[in-house]
Design an enzyme around this catalytic site. Structure first.
Site, PDB file in Angstrom:
ATOM      1  CG  HIS A  37     -28.618  42.790 -43.215  1.00 29.32           C
ATOM      2  ND1 HIS A  37     -27.534  42.878 -43.576  1.00 29.32           N
ATOM      3  CD2 HIS A  37     -28.833  41.310 -42.994  1.00 29.32           C
ATOM      4  CE1 HIS A  37     -26.814  41.881 -43.703  1.00 29.32           C
ATOM      5  NE2 HIS A  37     -27.557  40.900 -43.349  1.00 29.32           N
ATOM      6  CB  CYS A  38     -33.314  41.321 -46.719  1.00 24.70           C
ATOM      7  SG  CYS A  38     -33.759  42.663 -47.972  1.00 24.70           S
ATOM      8  CG  HIS A  39     -28.940  37.956 -47.327  1.00 26.06           C
ATOM      9  ND1 HIS A  39     -27.870  38.653 -47.603  1.00 26.06           N
ATOM     10  CD2 HIS A  39     -29.007  37.615 -46.385  1.00 26.06           C
ATOM     11  CE1 HIS A  39     -27.231  39.133 -46.306  1.00 26.06           C
ATOM     12  NE2 HIS A  39     -27.918  38.278 -45.568  1.00 26.06           N
ATOM     13  CB  THR A  83     -20.638  34.664 -48.599  1.00 27.14           C
ATOM     14  OG1 THR A  83     -21.428  33.787 -47.717  1.00 27.14           O
ATOM     15  CG2 THR A  83     -20.250  35.759 -47.836  1.00 27.14           C
ATOM     16  NE  ARG A 136     -20.667  31.221 -39.045  1.00 24.13           N
ATOM     17  CZ  ARG A 136     -21.853  31.907 -39.609  1.00 24.13           C
ATOM     18  NH1 ARG A 136     -22.036  31.482 -40.691  1.00 24.13           N
ATOM     19  NH2 ARG A 136     -22.195  32.944 -39.207  1.00 24.13           N
ATOM     20  CE1 TYR A 163     -22.196  39.244 -39.016  1.00 18.37           C
ATOM     21  CE2 TYR A 163     -22.200  37.725 -41.081  1.00 18.37           C
ATOM     22  CZ  TYR A 163     -22.800  37.793 -39.827  1.00 18.37           C
ATOM     23  OH  TYR A 163     -23.321  36.932 -39.147  1.00 18.37           O
ATOM     24  CG  ASP A 263     -30.022  37.918 -41.817  1.00 18.93           C
ATOM     25  OD1 ASP A 263     -29.513  38.202 -42.808  1.00 18.93           O
ATOM     26  OD2 ASP A 263     -29.689  36.893 -41.148  1.00 18.93           O
ATOM     27  CG  ASN A 268     -25.066  29.908 -43.309  1.00 17.42           C
ATOM     28  OD1 ASN A 268     -24.973  28.670 -43.712  1.00 17.42           O
ATOM     29  ND2 ASN A 268     -24.483  30.879 -43.734  1.00 17.42           N
TER      30      ASN A 268
HETATM   31  O1  LIG Z   1     -27.264  37.158 -43.220  1.00 16.39           O
HETATM   32  C1  LIG Z   1     -26.242  37.378 -42.539  1.00 16.39           C
HETATM   33  O2  LIG Z   1     -26.024  38.607 -42.508  1.00 16.39           O
HETATM   34  C2  LIG Z   1     -25.337  36.443 -41.832  1.00 16.39           C
HETATM   35  C3  LIG Z   1     -24.785  35.272 -42.692  1.00 16.39           C
HETATM   36  C4  LIG Z   1     -24.550  35.054 -43.892  1.00 16.39           C
HETATM   37  C5  LIG Z   1     -23.950  36.084 -44.502  1.00 16.39           C
HETATM   38  O3  LIG Z   1     -23.457  37.106 -44.053  1.00 16.39           O
HETATM   39  C6  LIG Z   1     -23.601  35.716 -46.258  1.00 16.39           C
HETATM   40  O4  LIG Z   1     -23.800  34.760 -46.674  1.00 16.39           O
HETATM   41  O5  LIG Z   1     -23.266  36.842 -46.732  1.00 16.39           O
HETATM   42  C7  LIG Z   1     -24.214  34.422 -41.549  1.00 16.39           C
HETATM   43  O6  LIG Z   1     -23.933  34.754 -40.322  1.00 16.39           O
HETATM   44  O7  LIG Z   1     -24.274  32.979 -41.858  1.00 16.39           O
END
Ligand SMILES: O=C(O)/C=C(\CC(=O)C(=O)O)C(=O)O
Length: 313
Positions: A37-39, A83, A136, A163, A263, A268
Site C-alpha cells: 500500500h503506497c501511492h 484520491t 473527507r 476504505y 502508505d 493528510n
Molecule cells: O493513504 C491512505 O490510504 C489514506 C488516505 C489518503 C487516501 O486514501 C487517498 O488520497 O486516496 C487518508 O486517510 O487520507
C-alpha cells in the site's frame, strides 16, 4: 532522497511532506517483500492533480518511491490510486509501467470506463479498483454504480479495495458483503484504538472477516490510527504501541488474508511524518514470527497481485 517539489500547485495548508532521510530498518524484511500500500503523487507538472480533489499534496514521484523501496529492502510495490488524482490513473499507470514488472496497481474507475480501457489498465499491471467511503476524501458514488464496476472487474480476476471508517461499517455491511470479488480492507477499517479491542466496534470488523473468507485486511497505517504513540521518529523501536494489539489480532487470526504497506507518502497526516525505516521496524511487533512475516509480506501479496508467479508453488 531529494526534497519534495510542488510544481505550480499550492499544497493544502498544513501539508506535511514525506520524510527525506528514512533510517535503515533494523528489521530485515524477508526476501521478496511487497510494500502493498503506497501511492505516487504527480509530479503535478507531468500528471496534474484532479480538479475534484479534496487535498493538494507535495509531489511524490515513482523515482522517489522506488528509491525508498530499495532503501527499505522491499522487492515490489502495490501502488494504490490516491484520491488527489481522481479517476485519472496516468501517474499510477506510468509508475507501474516503468517498474520492470515490480509494481502492480489499484485503480479508481468510473462507470463510464470502457472495456478497452480496463484491458489497458490490466496490461499495465492493475489488479484491483478502490472504492473510497471516507467522506473527507471523496464525493459519494451511488452503490449501484460501484456494484456494476465490481461485476465488470470481477471478470478480469481483479479485486476491490475498500476504505472506510469503523463507525460506518454497519451501514456499509450489506454492500460490502454483496461484492462478488476478493475484498481488501484498507488499514483494518480504521479502528478507534482508544476503544477496547474486545468492544463491539472492533468485534464487528473481526466478524466481517470471520464470516466472509473473501475479505482481506491491510494491517497498515499505525501512524494514522495511533492516539498515544510513541511516534516513529528519533530511533523509536516501539512506536504506536496502542495499535499493536489490534493489528496483531488480525494477523494472528487471519494470517493468510493480511497485507502490509508503508502508505508512503502518507497523505493528510496532521501530527507528524513518520520515519519510514522505523515504520518497517513496527512489523515484528504485529507479526512476531518468521512464518507470519513471510505470509504478511511475501506469500499473501504475491498470491493476490502476482498469482502467475505463485501458481503451483
Ligand atoms: O493513504 C491512505 O490510504 C489514506 C488516505 C489518503 C487516501 O486514501 C487517498 O488520497 O486516496 C487518508 O486517510 O487520507
Amino acid at each position: 532522497m531529494s526534497k519534495p517539489t510542488t510544481g505550480d500547485f499550492t499544497k493544502t495548508a498544513g501539508w506535511l511532506d514525506w520524510y527525506t532521510s528514512p533510517s535503515t530498518p533494523k528489521f530485515r524484511l524477508p526476501a521478496g517483500a511487497v510494500d502493498a500500500h503506497c501511492h505516487v503523487f504527480g509530479p503535478g507538472a507531468e500528471f496534474p492533480y484532479a480538479p475534484e480533489r479534496k487535498y493538494t499534496p507535495c509531489d511524490a514521484s515513482k523515482h522517489e518511491l522506488y528509491a525508498l523501496r530499495d532503501h527499505l529492502g522491499f522487492a515490489r510495490n502495490v501502488i494504490v490510486q490516491a484520491t488527489c488524482h481522481g479517476a485519472d490513473n496516468r501517474a499510477m499507470v506510468d509508475a507501474c509501467l516503468s517498474s520492470g514488472g515490480k509494481a502492480r496497481g489499484v485503480a479508481t474507475v468510473k462507470r463510464s470506463v470502457t472495456d478497452e480501457e480496463l484491458q489497458a489498465l490490466h496490461a499495465a499491471g492493475v489488479r484491483g479498483v478502490r472504492f473510497n467511503f471516507v467522506k473527507r476524501l471523496v464525493d459519494f458514488t451511488p452503490k449501484d454504480e460501484l456494484l456494476e464496476i465490481a461485476e465488470r472487474i470481477a471478470r478480469l480476476g481483479w479485486h476491490v479495495v475498500i476504505y472506510f471508517e469503523a463507525v460506518d461499517l454497519p451501514e456499509l455491511w450489506d454492500f460490502f458483503t454483496a461484492l462478488p470479488t476478493t475484498v481488501v480492507v484498507d488499514h483494518m477499517g480504521r479502528p478507534d484504538v482508544s476503544k477496547p479491542i474486545d468492544g463491539p466496534e472492533f468485534e464487528l470488523f473481526l466478524k466481517f472477516m470471520r464470516e466472509h473468507p473473501n475479505v482481506w485486511s491491510k494491517v497498515s497505517c499505525p501512524e494514522r490510527l495511533s492516539v498515544t504513540g510513541p511516534k516513529a521518529l528519533g530511533g523509536e523501536q516501539a512506536a504506536y504501541q496502542d495499535v499493536v494489539p489490534f493489528a496483531r489480532r488480525v494477523v494472528e487470526e487471519f494470517p493468510d488474508r493480511v497485507l502490509w504497506g508503508t502508505d508512503w507518502p502518507h497523505p493528510n497526516l496532521k501530527d507528524h511524518m513518520p520515519d519510514d525505516g522505523l515504520l518497517v521496524d513496527f512489523i515484528p511487533h504485529i507479526a512476531p514470527t518468521p512464518e507470519l512475516q513471510q505470509k504478511l509480506l511475501v506469500d499473501n501479496p504475491m498470491r493476490l497481485y502476482w498469482p502467475e508467479e505463485t501458481q503451483g508453488a
